[in-house]
Design a protein around this motif. Structure first.
Motif, PDB file in Angstrom:
ATOM      1  N   ALA A   1      -6.551   4.635   0.481  1.00 33.71           N
ATOM      2  CA  ALA A   1      -5.601   3.459   0.085  1.00 33.71           C
ATOM      3  C   ALA A   1      -5.191   3.729   1.288  1.00 33.71           C
ATOM      4  O   ALA A   1      -4.096   3.056   1.947  1.00 33.71           O
TER       5      ALA A   1
ATOM      6  N   LEU B   1       0.753  -1.720   0.204  1.00 37.97           N
ATOM      7  CA  LEU B   1      -0.235  -0.082  -0.204  1.00 37.97           C
ATOM      8  C   LEU B   1       1.445   1.430   0.221  1.00 37.97           C
ATOM      9  O   LEU B   1       0.526   2.438  -0.666  1.00 37.97           O
TER      10      LEU B   1
ATOM     11  N   HIS C   1       2.098   1.341  -3.694  1.00 38.77           N
ATOM     12  CA  HIS C   1       0.894   1.939  -4.276  1.00 38.77           C
ATOM     13  C   HIS C   1       0.524   3.451  -3.358  1.00 38.77           C
ATOM     14  O   HIS C   1      -0.079   4.669  -4.750  1.00 38.77           O
ATOM     15  N   ILE C   2       0.370   4.259  -2.992  1.00 42.01           N
ATOM     16  CA  ILE C   2       0.517   5.436  -2.582  1.00 42.01           C
ATOM     17  C   ILE C   2       1.729   6.470  -2.793  1.00 42.01           C
ATOM     18  O   ILE C   2       0.925   7.176  -3.156  1.00 42.01           O
TER      19      ILE C   2
ATOM     20  N   LYS D   1      -8.660   8.572  -4.758  1.00 44.38           N
ATOM     21  CA  LYS D   1      -8.134   7.353  -4.029  1.00 44.38           C
ATOM     22  C   LYS D   1      -6.820   6.960  -3.329  1.00 44.38           C
ATOM     23  O   LYS D   1      -6.733   5.769  -2.788  1.00 44.38           O
ATOM     24  N   LYS D   2      -5.916   7.871  -2.691  1.00 45.59           N
ATOM     25  CA  LYS D   2      -4.987   7.902  -2.310  1.00 45.59           C
ATOM     26  C   LYS D   2      -5.354   8.341  -0.986  1.00 45.59           C
ATOM     27  O   LYS D   2      -5.127   7.237  -0.104  1.00 45.59           O
TER      28      LYS D   2
ATOM     29  N   LYS E   1      -7.278   2.512   4.027  1.00 43.03           N
ATOM     30  CA  LYS E   1      -6.718   0.958   4.144  1.00 43.03           C
ATOM     31  C   LYS E   1      -5.299   1.090   5.149  1.00 43.03           C
ATOM     32  O   LYS E   1      -5.684  -0.492   5.476  1.00 43.03           O
ATOM     33  N   ARG E   2      -4.527   1.195   4.708  1.00 46.19           N
ATOM     34  CA  ARG E   2      -3.015   1.239   4.736  1.00 46.19           C
ATOM     35  C   ARG E   2      -2.913   1.193   6.895  1.00 46.19           C
ATOM     36  O   ARG E   2      -2.394   0.557   7.105  1.00 46.19           O
TER      37      ARG E   2
END
Length: 375
Positions: A174, A86, A89-90, A170-171, A177-178
């Motif tokens: 993310a 993640l 991804h971030i 989206k960030k 979630k992280r």
């Protein structure tokens, strides 16, 4: 003369009375001494049994904790891996946001340039540019062109802004979630640390139990040595007559199942390799045990790890032993015939369940019982 004879007789009686203590021990006397030693040995055996049970319980709990540790460790590693993924991804989202910002700024700069070119170049104004049209059609074309350029720029800018907002949303997802997974990972690590502490305590307890077992083992070995010495005395006091003769009978008429044979084996309780000096015959508690042959009972009582035990001397150095009994039906000195019921099956002493441990000894040494009896 008569007086001299009386003196000799009196002297003989005195001498006899002095010699009796040295040579007058009977099987019963020695048996009492052995019972005293075996009583102590029984206490040690019971303590060992309790310590073994405690050790098994602690080791079982340790295995459970180890299993939980393994599971938690996998869970923790998996969560950390997800956090790392993640984070990457971030980072990619941040790069996309930065790119959107750069495109937005670049587009704004281009728009400014076009406006300057269109409205300020050579001092001309937007109205002048339209006024200089050759005709009405040219005017409309220029007007539409300026409007189209302006509209397209606005659309591009709006698209860029929308793309940036989408990426930022989206960030946020993310990051949330992280953070949730990081919190789970922290809880998992806390549980792992608590399990490590619990396991450390169990290791310490296991070490302490093993030390106690070693101490009890030493005490037990010493008592066994004393017990064996007394057994040797009994052996020397056995009847010196010839063997009773005939074929020995199977000691448990109602069961022919042999659960353990004569020879070296892994002890079911102590978990070490020890000589198994007889055969184990499976049977329900309370089942009748019979004498394999006629003879005289030379032991009847508690015999350390054997529990309640009967030993029958059959003469000629041959004796049979019946161990782990729940009840004894004979006493030292009793004469028995082949097939007489002498005890009941049990699980006393070092035993994992009801059965008869049956031995045949030749001059005190255990021999394979199956050379003498058959089920």
């Amino acid at each position: 003369m008569k007086r001299a004879v009386l003196i000799v007789v009196a002297f003989s009686l005195i001498l006899s009375s002095l010699m009796v203590p040295a040579f007058g021990k009977t099987v019963s006397d020695v048996q009492k001494e052995k019972n005293t030693v075996d009583s102590k040995l029984n206490n040690i055996t019971n303590q060992k049994k309790q310590e073994k049970q405690k050790l098994n319980s602690v080791e079982s709990e340790k295995k459970k904790i180890e299993s939980e540790q393994e599971q938690k460790s996998k869970e923790y590693n998996s969560l950390n891996q997800q956090v790392e993924e993640l984070n990457k991804h971030i980072e990619e989202i941040d790069a996309a946001i930065k790119e959107s910002e750069e495109r937005y700024n670049k587009q704004m700069e281009l728009l400014k340039v076009r406006i300057n070119v269109m409205y300020q170049n050579s001092g001309a104004t937007y109205i002048q540019a339209l006024a200089e049209s050759e005709n009405f059609i040219d005017f409309l074309n220029k007007f539409e062109l300026v409007a189209a350029i302006s509209k397209r720029d606005k659309e591009i800018i709006e698209d860029i802004k929308q793309a940036k907002e989408d990426v930022e949303f989206k960030k946020k997802l993310a990051v949330d979630k992280r953070d949730t997974i990081k919190e789970k990972a922290e809880q998992s690590l806390k549980a792992l640390n608590e399990l490590s502490v619990a396991r450390s305590k169990l290791d310490s307890e296991i070490s302490s139990i093993n030390a106690q077992l070693k101490k009890l083992e030493q005490q037990e070995n010493e008592l066994i040595r004393q017990s064996n010495e007394l057994a040797n005395q009994i052996r020397r006091l056995q009847q010196s007559g010839s063997y009773a003769g005939g074929t020995m009978r199977w000691p448990v008429p109602s069961s022919s199942k042999i659960s353990s044979y004569f020879g070296n084996r892994l002890h079911p309780i102590l978990k070490v390799y020890k000589m198994h000096t007889g055969i184990d015959i499976s049977a329900s508690s309370g089942t009748s045990i019979v004498s394999a042959n006629k003879g005289v009972v030379i032991m009847a009582g508690w015999q350390n790890g054997y529990g309640y035990t009967v030993v029958v001397d059959h003469g000629g150095g041959i004796s049979t032993l019946y161990a782990h009994c729940s009840k004894l039906l004979v006493k030292v000195g009793d004469s028995v015939n082949a097939g007489d019921t002498i005890a009941k099956v049990g699980s006393t002493g070092l035993s994992t369940g009801p059965h008869l441990h049956f031995e045949v000894r030749k001059n005190g040494t255990p021999v394979n019982p199956l050379d003498y009896v058959k089920p």
